[in-house]
Design an enzyme around this catalytic site. Sequence first.
Site, mmCIF file in Angstrom:
data_model
loop_
_atom_site.group_PDB
_atom_site.id
_atom_site.type_symbol
_atom_site.label_atom_id
_atom_site.label_comp_id
_atom_site.label_asym_id
_atom_site.label_seq_id
_atom_site.Cartn_x
_atom_site.Cartn_y
_atom_site.Cartn_z
ATOM 1 N N HIS A 153 -4.181 7.673 2.073
ATOM 2 C CA HIS A 153 -4.130 7.679 0.767
ATOM 3 C C HIS A 153 -3.590 6.261 0.186
ATOM 4 O O HIS A 153 -4.129 5.634 -0.898
ATOM 5 C CB HIS A 153 -3.372 8.714 0.216
ATOM 6 C CG HIS A 153 -3.559 10.062 0.174
ATOM 7 N ND1 HIS A 153 -4.984 10.173 -0.343
ATOM 8 C CD2 HIS A 153 -3.062 11.135 0.593
ATOM 9 C CE1 HIS A 153 -5.321 11.703 -0.258
ATOM 10 N NE2 HIS A 153 -4.292 12.143 0.255
ATOM 11 N N HIS B 13 -5.972 3.365 0.428
ATOM 12 C CA HIS B 13 -7.006 3.534 -0.260
ATOM 13 C C HIS B 13 -6.389 3.098 -1.713
ATOM 14 O O HIS B 13 -7.200 2.079 -2.172
ATOM 15 C CB HIS B 13 -7.467 4.996 -0.585
ATOM 16 C CG HIS B 13 -8.511 5.056 -1.143
ATOM 17 N ND1 HIS B 13 -9.077 6.788 -1.476
ATOM 18 C CD2 HIS B 13 -9.511 4.635 -2.075
ATOM 19 C CE1 HIS B 13 -10.197 6.607 -2.239
ATOM 20 N NE2 HIS B 13 -10.389 5.373 -2.443
ATOM 21 N N HIS C 272 -1.955 10.525 7.453
ATOM 22 C CA HIS C 272 -2.787 11.139 6.164
ATOM 23 C C HIS C 272 -2.148 10.687 5.055
ATOM 24 O O HIS C 272 -3.249 9.849 4.353
ATOM 25 C CB HIS C 272 -2.532 12.568 6.044
ATOM 26 C CG HIS C 272 -3.151 13.241 4.948
ATOM 27 N ND1 HIS C 272 -4.431 14.134 5.366
ATOM 28 C CD2 HIS C 272 -3.074 13.374 3.755
ATOM 29 C CE1 HIS C 272 -4.615 14.545 3.902
ATOM 30 N NE2 HIS C 272 -3.790 14.220 2.805
ATOM 31 N N GLU C 273 -0.896 10.234 4.788
ATOM 32 C CA GLU C 273 -0.398 9.938 3.660
ATOM 33 C C GLU C 273 -0.865 8.303 3.720
ATOM 34 O O GLU C 273 -0.856 7.695 2.408
ATOM 35 C CB GLU C 273 0.923 10.209 3.330
ATOM 36 C CG GLU C 273 1.242 11.657 3.209
ATOM 37 C CD GLU C 273 0.363 12.399 2.081
ATOM 38 O OE1 GLU C 273 -0.173 11.514 1.260
ATOM 39 O OE2 GLU C 273 0.174 13.653 2.079
#
Length: 601
Positions: A395, A398, A391-392
């Site tokens: 980020h 991105h 998940h991180e």
Amino acid sequence: MAEIKKIPERSEIPAEDQWATEDMYATDEAWQAELDTIAEDQKKAVTFAGKLSRSAQDLYEYLRESETVSEKISLLANYCMRKADEDTRNAKYQAMVGQFMSVVVAYSAACSFETPEIMSISDEKLESFYAEEPKLERYRRYLTDQRRLKEHILSPEEEKILAAAGELTGAAQNIYSTFTDADITFPDAVDSEGNKHPLNQGTFVACEESTDRVLRKSAYENLYTTLGSYKNTIAALLDAENKNRKFKAGCRKYPSAFEAALDETNVPTSVYLNLIEAVHKNLDKMHRYVRLRKKLLGVDELHFYDIYTPLMPDADKKIPFAEAKQTVYDALAPLGEDYRAILKEGFDNRWIDVYQNVGKRGGAYSAGASVHPYVLLNYSGTLDSQFTLAHEMGHALHSYHSNKHQNPIDADYVIFVAEVASTCNEALLMEHLLSKTTDRKERAYLINHFLDQFKGTLYRQTMFAEFELNIGRMVADGKTLTPDVLCAEYKRLNEMYYGPDLVVDDYIAMEWARIPHFYYNYYVFQYATGYSAAIALSRRILREGESAVKDYIEFLSGGCSKSPIDLLKGAGVDMTSPEPVDQALKLFGELLDEMEELMEG
């Protein structure tokens, strides 16, 4: 669950497991020297006051200077805040954050002339500026988005006052964070054998995932009893935060703080309200999930301390961090080798602060610094912490793509799209893990985790969003958010969302006191919308391959160069339609079907 080991001090964490803050500034002294230059930047900035509408050259020179200083401020912020989060007890770094905030508020106040002056330029004159100075095109998107909010901009004097009040208006969130992370101590949780387990915000979830129900109950009751003993203070902070939002929205001539928050990122309020409506229509699936969990755990009463423990505990295993990294790397193969090369760069070059230490900020996050992203974890070796890594890093990549492909002024993507890349990674990881097993027990274990993701992200975050919306409306109507008011509303929503098969007690009614996102100004709904968009994107990537990946990478590289709705449309998802949410909830129902079938087999 084995007894939780003593939480180490920061000095006991190996260097390779700590993030490389020296990539930003080699020393604290180098950071201080850079911070000191902001005073000169401020002096230079104020020389432009009254000149922005005078000529294309003046406007361009100011915006170029402002962009450079903003990039500097961002790096300064990242350094002191990352250092402060390493150990929230460290007064030195807390003081550096305070010093930084004072400097930035002063700079912002000095530049408060910018917005009113830009708003005063007529459309015709601004177009002539673009023609006169072609380099001004670099800032067209920024200027257009700023002028979109023209009716909500105040006079230069009023803007200066609001900017100068920045430290005060952010006080509730800062006090809450310090109070709950650094000052409150919780009694140890005790397991069925009498062993004690350190309890804090970071270890709570690990305790709740235990197969030892005595430990789960002890952690649950100790945490919420302790928070309850400070309920008046924490309620006053949440009330202050909501009154602060109301005040600022009123100053800017918005009907409500809710509308002000969504307008800031150019997201229609209908997206938020439609999400709640869509989830309400699908609460039957959530209630069905709760009934299944109660049945599989074989308990007479299902309590909230039974919500996180695995339904297939014998399939659970400890996942070393090195194995988690490799699995995430393998799972993200559908995104292409270029994407995975950047992922590996992050793994190999200390972008990640891996393990918990005493005083370290709880939870997990990614911060997109210009040198490279920084990821905070409190990795515990569970399947959930492996998903948190995916998940991180979603980020992080991105931020990496946006920083690489956009000018600094267009690189910082808005929060509405922030959770898409992270959750897309999680969805691809789940598909990868499911594709590798035909074992019924392991498959049931993974599907249960997927169901829990839906429960925790789409349902639970929507419940949070509804709570935030409702308490905001209460404050707008002149009510004070007392502990009784907050507990009653939070308990009511839990009863509605989870249904009759879960005991909604007075402990869970205090949960609002431990959710920092209620200070993030209508942020949480974007976890749910982002999850829905990510499910749609991950399926398109797996279904269509290269063409979908190309669109997705363009989305990651978009920063804030377009509106968030348009960025997602470019990747193939229309969030103004209920379809992404409906399709995600349809998948939840299908997974529930398979889980019930596996459990009966």
